[in-house]
Scaffold this motif. Sequence first.
Motif, PDB file in Angstrom:
ATOM      1  N   VAL A 103      -5.249   0.348 -15.178  1.00 41.91           N
ATOM      2  CA  VAL A 103      -3.959   0.647 -14.553  1.00 41.91           C
ATOM      3  C   VAL A 103      -3.740  -0.233 -13.324  1.00 41.91           C
ATOM      4  CG1 VAL A 103      -2.492   2.424 -13.521  1.00 41.91           C
ATOM      5  CG2 VAL A 103      -4.084   3.042 -15.354  1.00 41.91           C
ATOM      6  N   VAL A 104      -2.581  -0.877 -13.313  1.00 34.58           N
ATOM      7  CA  VAL A 104      -2.219  -1.757 -12.202  1.00 34.58           C
ATOM      8  C   VAL A 104      -0.912  -1.258 -11.607  1.00 34.58           C
ATOM      9  CG1 VAL A 104      -1.592  -4.119 -11.528  1.00 34.58           C
ATOM     10  CG2 VAL A 104      -3.300  -3.747 -13.333  1.00 34.58           C
ATOM     11  N   MET A 105      -0.928  -1.049 -10.304  1.00 32.47           N
ATOM     12  CA  MET A 105       0.282  -0.606  -9.617  1.00 32.47           C
ATOM     13  C   MET A 105       0.840  -1.805  -8.843  1.00 32.47           C
ATOM     14  SD  MET A 105       0.123   2.769  -7.287  1.00 32.47           S
ATOM     15  CE  MET A 105       1.113   2.886  -5.829  1.00 32.47           C
ATOM     16  N   VAL A 106       2.143  -2.023  -8.983  1.00 34.22           N
ATOM     17  CA  VAL A 106       2.763  -3.170  -8.327  1.00 34.22           C
ATOM     18  C   VAL A 106       3.670  -2.657  -7.211  1.00 34.22           C
ATOM     19  CG1 VAL A 106       4.171  -5.239  -8.689  1.00 34.22           C
ATOM     20  CG2 VAL A 106       2.676  -4.427 -10.523  1.00 34.22           C
ATOM     21  N   VAL A 107       3.376  -3.036  -5.972  1.00 29.69           N
ATOM     22  CA  VAL A 107       4.141  -2.528  -4.831  1.00 29.69           C
ATOM     23  C   VAL A 107       4.741  -3.671  -4.020  1.00 29.69           C
ATOM     24  CG1 VAL A 107       2.622  -0.494  -4.705  1.00 29.69           C
ATOM     25  CG2 VAL A 107       2.198  -2.425  -3.179  1.00 29.69           C
ATOM     26  N   GLY A 108       5.727  -3.336  -3.219  1.00 31.10           N
ATOM     27  CA  GLY A 108       6.376  -4.342  -2.368  1.00 31.10           C
ATOM     28  C   GLY A 108       7.801  -3.930  -2.060  1.00 31.10           C
ATOM     29  N   VAL A 109       8.380  -4.586  -1.079  1.00 25.11           N
ATOM     30  CA  VAL A 109       9.751  -4.292  -0.656  1.00 25.11           C
ATOM     31  C   VAL A 109      10.748  -4.717  -1.741  1.00 25.11           C
ATOM     32  CG1 VAL A 109      11.504  -4.960   1.048  1.00 25.11           C
ATOM     33  CG2 VAL A 109       9.180  -4.500   1.775  1.00 25.11           C
ATOM     34  N   ASN A 110      11.880  -4.039  -1.821  1.00 26.51           N
ATOM     35  CA  ASN A 110      12.925  -4.422  -2.785  1.00 26.51           C
ATOM     36  C   ASN A 110      13.306  -5.884  -2.646  1.00 26.51           C
ATOM     37  OD1 ASN A 110      13.320  -1.969  -4.057  1.00 26.51           O
ATOM     38  ND2 ASN A 110      14.698  -1.240  -2.446  1.00 26.51           N
ATOM     39  N   GLY A 111      13.450  -6.531  -3.789  1.00 27.55           N
ATOM     40  CA  GLY A 111      13.942  -7.902  -3.771  1.00 27.55           C
ATOM     41  C   GLY A 111      12.869  -8.978  -3.707  1.00 27.55           C
ATOM     42  N   VAL A 112      11.620  -8.579  -3.507  1.00 28.82           N
ATOM     43  CA  VAL A 112      10.564  -9.598  -3.386  1.00 28.82           C
ATOM     44  C   VAL A 112      10.167 -10.173  -4.744  1.00 28.82           C
ATOM     45  CG1 VAL A 112       9.564  -8.775  -1.224  1.00 28.82           C
ATOM     46  CG2 VAL A 112       8.739  -7.829  -3.395  1.00 28.82           C
ATOM     47  N   GLY A 113      10.488  -9.430  -5.821  1.00 27.50           N
ATOM     48  CA  GLY A 113      10.144  -9.918  -7.152  1.00 27.50           C
ATOM     49  C   GLY A 113       9.142  -9.038  -7.884  1.00 27.50           C
ATOM     50  N   LEU A 223       0.157  -6.171  -4.128  1.00 25.92           N
ATOM     51  CA  LEU A 223       1.285  -6.239  -3.203  1.00 25.92           C
ATOM     52  C   LEU A 223       2.044  -7.539  -3.449  1.00 25.92           C
ATOM     53  CD1 LEU A 223       2.882  -5.266  -0.684  1.00 25.92           C
ATOM     54  CD2 LEU A 223       1.271  -6.590   0.695  1.00 25.92           C
ATOM     55  N   VAL A 224       3.331  -7.398  -3.773  1.00 24.67           N
ATOM     56  CA  VAL A 224       4.172  -8.574  -4.005  1.00 24.67           C
ATOM     57  C   VAL A 224       4.884  -8.946  -2.708  1.00 24.67           C
ATOM     58  CG1 VAL A 224       6.037  -9.544  -5.402  1.00 24.67           C
ATOM     59  CG2 VAL A 224       4.493  -7.841  -6.395  1.00 24.67           C
ATOM     60  N   VAL A 239       2.501  -2.938   6.856  1.00 26.20           N
ATOM     61  CA  VAL A 239       2.966  -1.576   6.596  1.00 26.20           C
ATOM     62  C   VAL A 239       2.381  -1.052   5.277  1.00 26.20           C
ATOM     63  CG1 VAL A 239       4.990  -0.150   6.124  1.00 26.20           C
ATOM     64  CG2 VAL A 239       5.103  -1.893   7.907  1.00 26.20           C
ATOM     65  N   PHE A 240       2.459  -1.859   4.234  1.00 30.82           N
ATOM     66  CA  PHE A 240       1.938  -1.414   2.940  1.00 30.82           C
ATOM     67  C   PHE A 240       0.435  -1.162   2.984  1.00 30.82           C
ATOM     68  CE2 PHE A 240       6.005  -2.685   1.311  1.00 30.82           C
ATOM     69  CZ  PHE A 240       6.200  -1.805   0.267  1.00 30.82           C
ATOM     70  N   ALA A 241      -0.267  -2.021   3.719  1.00 31.18           N
ATOM     71  CA  ALA A 241      -1.730  -1.872   3.791  1.00 31.18           C
ATOM     72  C   ALA A 241      -2.115  -0.559   4.476  1.00 31.18           C
ATOM     73  CB  ALA A 241      -2.345  -3.061   4.523  1.00 31.18           C
ATOM     74  N   GLU A 242      -1.226  -0.059   5.329  1.00 28.21           N
ATOM     75  CA  GLU A 242      -1.503   1.238   5.962  1.00 28.21           C
ATOM     76  C   GLU A 242      -1.304   2.379   4.986  1.00 28.21           C
ATOM     77  OE1 GLU A 242       0.687   1.950   9.581  1.00 28.21           O
ATOM     78  OE2 GLU A 242       0.296  -0.111  10.234  1.00 28.21           O
ATOM     79  N   VAL A 243      -0.476   2.125   3.975  1.00 29.69           N
ATOM     80  CA  VAL A 243      -0.089   3.194   3.051  1.00 29.69           C
ATOM     81  C   VAL A 243      -1.012   3.266   1.836  1.00 29.69           C
ATOM     82  CG1 VAL A 243       1.788   4.011   1.570  1.00 29.69           C
ATOM     83  CG2 VAL A 243       2.321   3.012   3.784  1.00 29.69           C
TER      84      VAL A 243
END
Length: 300
Positions: A103-113, A223-224, A239-243
Amino acid sequence: LVRLRARLARSQNSLGKGLLTLLSREHLDEDTWEEIEETLLVADVGVVPTQELVDRLRERVRVLGTRTPAELRTLLKEELVALVGADLDRSVKTESGADTPGVVMVVGVNGVGKTTTTGKLARVLVADGRSVVLGAADTFRAAAADQLQTWGERVGARTVRGPEGGDPASIAFDAVKEGIAEGADVVLIDTAGRLHTKTGLMDELGKVKRVVEKHGPLDEVLLVLDATTGQNGLTQARVFAEVVDITGIVLTKLDGTAKGGIVVAVQRELGVPVKLIGLGEGPDDLAPFEPHAFVDALIG
Ligand code: GDP
């Protein structure tokens, strides 16, 4: 490599060519070293790594008494490769268990791809003979699920989706359940990246992660980041690394920026390697990040 080189043409102009021009000067005086520093900073390498690279390069030039542009170019390549980290493990882990998919989760801010990257990654995996299920857990952006499903249809991966505005965690849960039921090799989960409240993001991603882990371990949290956003990307990364525990970085839109040095900066920031790079919007525009090829493309 040819494609990478072409795509990084702009980076090459700013970083590689700039540095080589400077290094081919007859006298490497104080001004030249300062210009070298500036070139690296403009390419977003970051203050500390830039200083380290320049110090090392100066020291080696001094010790070796190196003069010719060809020798300098070799030294520069070596130092850049070392800076980027030649020996980091950059493989994307998608190890399925006996009964559970990777399982791979893909995270990142909207619009980054994110969605695009998830689709491209699915394509790579399917081409590699793996069966893939996609989880459209980005329920925040209206078109995200459609977009992911289109990718899924294109590459031959089934997409699990829910109602618009639905609960991302329950879609992620269903996607992994579906993956298990189908005996799929890998489940890729696209998530939403609204950053306006950190607690909201934390709650949501934390919940997706916990829910997925009910089925078994999570192999990767990718993280994208959009390479064109420079320092802003670094702030997002923090921010993401804190979450969530990020296990790898995907740097997108490297085709559209002269700031390839962000690879170095973001790896330092998070302490995790850049594993994949996005070089365009098309299905084949995702590549493993390979330090030697990358530096070759930068320097030419
Ligand atoms: P998300 O909101 O993070 O899911 O972002 P999307 O996947 O929808 O991508 C946003 C835009 O960036 C789309 O127009 C993509 O085609 C584009 N995009 C994604 N990756 C790349 C890349 O590597 N290079 C370029 N040039 N565009 C990209």
